[in-house]
Design a protein around this motif. Structure first.
Motif, short mmCIF file in Angstrom:
data_model
loop_
_atom_site.label_atom_id
_atom_site.label_comp_id
_atom_site.label_asym_id
_atom_site.label_seq_id
_atom_site.Cartn_x
_atom_site.Cartn_y
_atom_site.Cartn_z
N HIS A 58 -5.43 1.32 -11.55
CA HIS A 58 -5.98 1.86 -10.31
C HIS A 58 -5.20 1.34 -9.10
O HIS A 58 -4.89 2.10 -8.17
CB HIS A 58 -7.46 1.50 -10.18
N ALA A 59 -4.85 0.05 -9.10
CA ALA A 59 -4.09 -0.53 -7.99
C ALA A 59 -2.72 0.14 -7.89
O ALA A 59 -2.29 0.51 -6.79
CB ALA A 59 -3.91 -2.03 -8.19
N ASP A 60 -2.06 0.33 -9.00
CA ASP A 60 -0.75 0.98 -9.02
C ASP A 60 -0.85 2.42 -8.49
O ASP A 60 -0.03 2.84 -7.68
CB ASP A 60 -0.17 0.96 -10.43
N ALA A 61 -1.86 3.13 -8.92
CA ALA A 61 -2.06 4.51 -8.46
C ALA A 61 -2.34 4.57 -6.96
O ALA A 61 -1.79 5.41 -6.24
CB ALA A 61 -3.19 5.17 -9.24
N VAL A 66 -0.41 5.78 -1.41
CA VAL A 66 -0.19 5.43 -0.01
C VAL A 66 1.30 5.56 0.34
O VAL A 66 1.66 6.14 1.38
CB VAL A 66 -0.70 4.01 0.32
N ILE A 67 2.16 5.08 -0.53
CA ILE A 67 3.61 5.19 -0.29
C ILE A 67 4.02 6.65 -0.19
O ILE A 67 4.75 7.04 0.73
CB ILE A 67 4.40 4.46 -1.41
N HIS A 68 3.54 7.47 -1.09
CA HIS A 68 3.87 8.90 -1.07
C HIS A 68 3.34 9.56 0.21
O HIS A 68 4.04 10.37 0.83
CB HIS A 68 3.30 9.59 -2.31
N PHE A 69 2.14 9.21 0.61
CA PHE A 69 1.54 9.75 1.83
C PHE A 69 2.39 9.42 3.05
O PHE A 69 2.66 10.28 3.90
CB PHE A 69 0.11 9.20 1.99
N ILE A 70 2.85 8.18 3.14
CA ILE A 70 3.69 7.76 4.26
C ILE A 70 5.05 8.47 4.20
O ILE A 70 5.57 8.91 5.23
CB ILE A 70 3.84 6.23 4.30
N LEU A 76 9.25 9.25 9.89
CA LEU A 76 9.95 8.02 9.56
C LEU A 76 10.48 8.10 8.14
O LEU A 76 10.06 8.93 7.35
CB LEU A 76 9.04 6.81 9.73
N ASP A 77 11.44 7.22 7.86
CA ASP A 77 12.00 7.08 6.51
C ASP A 77 11.71 5.68 6.01
O ASP A 77 11.89 4.70 6.75
CB ASP A 77 13.50 7.31 6.51
#
Length: 86
Positions: A58-61, A66-70, A76-77
């Motif tokens: 769950h933590a990994d997902a 969040v990374i994908h959303f950003i 930004l990159d």
């Protein structure tokens, strides 16, 4: 996570983008998030976020979401990303 913003020309512009991203992430995901470094540089930012769960899967997902959303934001990159699961 280190990010670079090409279109920013002032600290005020940077803060608007970072604040917007932080608020959107808080609203969509159950994570703690903040700007944690490079606060005096106007094109670079460091953002830290975490989640607490009893499942590594769950933590990994969550962190990957969040990374994908950003990444999908477009203002930004991501130049560097470190993930640590304890």
């Amino acid at each position: 996570m280190k990010v670079f913003m090409y279109e920013v020309s002032s600290l005020k512009g940077k803060r608007q983008i970072i604040k917007s991203i932080i608020e959107r992430v808080k609203g969509k995901f159950n994570v703690s998030i903040a700007e944690v470094g490079n606060q005096d540089k106007w094109q670079i930012a460091e953002i830290g976020f975490c989640c607490i769960t009893n499942s590594r899967k769950h933590a990994d997902a969550m962190l990957n979401s969040v990374i994908h959303f950003i990444e999908m934001d477009g203002r930004l990159d991501i130049t560097e990303c470190q993930v640590e699961i304890l």
